[in-house]
Structures are given as structure tokens and as C-alpha cells.
Scaffold this active site. Structure first.
Site, PDB file in Angstrom:
ATOM      1  CE  LYS A  11      94.675  55.943 -22.730  1.00 49.31           C
ATOM      2  NZ  LYS A  11      95.303  54.894 -22.467  1.00 49.31           N
ATOM      3  CE1 TYR A  51     100.557  57.141 -21.097  1.00 47.99           C
ATOM      4  CE2 TYR A  51     100.149  58.535 -22.901  1.00 47.99           C
ATOM      5  CZ  TYR A  51      99.666  57.540 -21.854  1.00 47.99           C
ATOM      6  OH  TYR A  51      98.333  57.657 -21.764  1.00 47.99           O
ATOM      7  CG  PHE A  59     103.589  49.556 -24.921  1.00 47.34           C
ATOM      8  CD1 PHE A  59     103.339  50.869 -24.345  1.00 47.34           C
ATOM      9  CD2 PHE A  59     103.836  48.136 -24.072  1.00 47.34           C
ATOM     10  CE1 PHE A  59     103.370  50.933 -22.837  1.00 47.34           C
ATOM     11  CE2 PHE A  59     103.705  48.490 -22.696  1.00 47.34           C
ATOM     12  CZ  PHE A  59     103.351  49.605 -22.058  1.00 47.34           C
ATOM     13  NE  ARG A  87      94.740  52.248 -11.508  1.00 46.12           N
ATOM     14  CZ  ARG A  87      95.450  52.180 -12.832  1.00 46.12           C
ATOM     15  NH1 ARG A  87      95.544  53.418 -13.544  1.00 46.12           N
ATOM     16  NH2 ARG A  87      96.110  51.077 -13.176  1.00 46.12           N
ATOM     17  CB  THR A  93      95.368  48.056 -19.239  1.00 47.66           C
ATOM     18  OG1 THR A  93      95.829  48.872 -17.970  1.00 47.66           O
ATOM     19  CG2 THR A  93      96.157  48.870 -20.209  1.00 47.66           C
ATOM     20  CG  ASN A 114      93.822  51.638 -22.861  1.00 50.10           C
ATOM     21  OD1 ASN A 114      93.859  53.050 -23.475  1.00 50.10           O
ATOM     22  ND2 ASN A 114      94.309  51.166 -21.929  1.00 50.10           N
ATOM     23  CG  HIS A 117      95.539  57.958 -18.467  1.00 52.44           C
ATOM     24  ND1 HIS A 117      96.584  57.395 -18.560  1.00 52.44           N
ATOM     25  CD2 HIS A 117      95.609  59.085 -17.538  1.00 52.44           C
ATOM     26  CE1 HIS A 117      97.229  57.539 -17.376  1.00 52.44           C
ATOM     27  NE2 HIS A 117      97.014  58.752 -16.669  1.00 52.44           N
ATOM     28  CD  GLU A 128      99.189  60.683 -15.075  1.00 53.44           C
ATOM     29  OE1 GLU A 128     100.071  59.688 -14.987  1.00 53.44           O
ATOM     30  OE2 GLU A 128      97.911  60.493 -14.816  1.00 53.44           O
TER      31      GLU A 128
HETATM   32  P1  CMP Z   1      97.437  54.025 -19.783  1.00 52.11           P
HETATM   33  O1  CMP Z   1      96.967  52.956 -18.459  1.00 52.11           O
HETATM   34  O2  CMP Z   1      96.616  55.409 -20.195  1.00 52.11           O
HETATM   35  O3  CMP Z   1      98.880  54.306 -19.752  1.00 52.11           O
HETATM   36  C1  CMP Z   1      99.802  53.681 -20.094  1.00 52.11           C
HETATM   37  C2  CMP Z   1      99.456  52.937 -21.692  1.00 52.11           C
HETATM   38  O4  CMP Z   1     100.268  52.339 -22.393  1.00 52.11           O
HETATM   39  C3  CMP Z   1      98.158  52.256 -21.441  1.00 52.11           C
HETATM   40  O5  CMP Z   1      97.153  53.105 -21.232  1.00 52.11           O
HETATM   41  C4  CMP Z   1      97.824  51.611 -22.879  1.00 52.11           C
HETATM   42  O6  CMP Z   1      97.492  52.596 -23.696  1.00 52.11           O
HETATM   43  C5  CMP Z   1      99.372  51.505 -23.196  1.00 52.11           C
HETATM   44  N1  CMP Z   1      99.734  50.103 -23.095  1.00 52.11           N
HETATM   45  C6  CMP Z   1     100.040  49.502 -21.857  1.00 52.11           C
HETATM   46  N2  CMP Z   1     100.285  48.158 -22.130  1.00 52.11           N
HETATM   47  C7  CMP Z   1     100.210  48.019 -23.250  1.00 52.11           C
HETATM   48  C8  CMP Z   1     100.779  46.844 -24.352  1.00 52.11           C
HETATM   49  N3  CMP Z   1     100.958  45.520 -23.983  1.00 52.11           N
HETATM   50  N4  CMP Z   1     100.742  46.983 -25.658  1.00 52.11           N
HETATM   51  C9  CMP Z   1     100.375  48.330 -26.133  1.00 52.11           C
HETATM   52  N5  CMP Z   1     100.066  49.459 -25.511  1.00 52.11           N
HETATM   53  C10 CMP Z   1     100.143  49.239 -23.972  1.00 52.11           C
END
Ligand code: CMP
Length: 139
Positions: A11, A51, A59, A87, A93, A114, A117, A128
Site C-alpha cells: 500500500k 473497495y 472508514f 493472510r 488488520t 496497514n 493487502h 481483485e
Molecule cells: P484491507 O484488508 O486491505 O482491506 C480493507 C481495508 O480497510 C483494510 O485493509 C484497512 O486498511 C481498512 N480498514 C479496515 N478496518 C478499518 C478501520 N476500523 N479503520 C480504518 N480502516 C480500516
């Protein structure tokens, strides 16, 4: 795409911090074969589509802004049990909950930013991967 493949993105936060090489090295060392890879930047519209499943989440706007603010590395990875194993490699996450040795423990700063992905199912891995790559870009 068969069930031995998953889709990943390094990311914008991790690209900005110069972690592309370190993350790809760990992916490689963990036994994943890269079958597609590119550096690209998603537009806001791209991120909204990618997304879309999260569009009702509080969010969502932050997620779209973050994921479109700079370049990413998109890749399709191959390994037996790829979705689940990847994963496990990336970790929870929320990096505060991520296990030691995982990519998010090492490289992520927050639940929003984070670093990496990983697809959550074989079906989403296929969708995807097809979002970012044409058939002739998959080796
Ligand atoms: P990813 O698993 O790549 O796909 C969904 C994304 O949403 C996740 O990574 C985070 O970057 C984001 N995400 C999930 N939960 C939250 C949260 N509580 N607050 C902000 N971002 C979130």
C-alpha cells in the site's frame, strides 16, 4: 484463477517509506511465486470500485483517499493454500494485534495504513487480480 493464487498490494504507506524490497523479499522467502507484478496508482474512482464492499463503512472515505494518494505494488502470488498462508504472513488488520514476524507487525502503522493487502477468499483473489491485470500479464 485457481485456488492456489492470491492477490496483494503493497500500500501507499509502505511504498512511501521505501519498504517495497523488504516486503517482496519476505514474500519470496515465504514460498510465494510472483506470477504478476506492477507499480501503479489507483484513482479515487479505482479505489472506490476496488473497495466497493466497504462503501457503507465509516472508514470508507479515508480508505479511498489513502489507497489513491500514491503508487502501490500490485501482485498475484502463487503457492499451495495461497489465500490463507498469505493472510497468516501479513497478520491481523490492526498492526497492534498482528503476530510477531508478520508483515503488518513489522511495516504497518495503524489499522487504516496497514502496509499490505491480502485477499480474504479465493473468489476475491480472482476478482481483485482481474481488477489490476489482464490475462496476458499473468505468468
Ligand atoms: P484491507 O484488508 O486491505 O482491506 C480493507 C481495508 O480497510 C483494510 O485493509 C484497512 O486498511 C481498512 N480498514 C479496515 N478496518 C478499518 C478501520 N476500523 N479503520 C480504518 N480502516 C480500516
Amino acid at each position: 484463477m485457481s485456488s492456489n493464487r492470491t492477490f496483494t498490494m503493497i500500500k501507499p504507506d509502505a511504498v512511501e517509506k521505501g519498504h517495497i524490497g523488504a516486503i517482496l523479499s519476505k514474500i519470496d522467502a515465504s514460498g510465494f511465486r510472483i506470477v504478476s507484478i506492477k507499480m501503479t496508482q489507483m484513482s479515487k474512482r479505482d479505489a472506490e470500485m476496488f473497495y466497493a464492499v466497504h462503501q457503507e463503512r465509516p472508514f470508507f472515505d479515508d480508505l479511498v483517499s489513502f489507497m489513491s494518494r500514491g503508487p502501490i505494488i500490485a501482485a498475484i502470488l502463487e503457492k499451495e493454500n495461497a489465500v490463507d498462508d498469505f493472510r497468516t504472513l501479513i497478520g491481523a488488520t490492526n498492526p497492534e494485534e498482528a503476530a510477531a514476524g508478520t508483515l503488518r507487525k513489522e511495516f504497518a502503522t495503524s489499522v487504516g495504513e496497514n502496509a499490505v493487502h491480502g485477499s480474504d477468499s479465493d473468489e476475491n483473489a480472482a476478482l481483485e487480480g482481474a481488477f489490476h491485470f489482464s490475462a496476458r500479464e499473468i505468468y
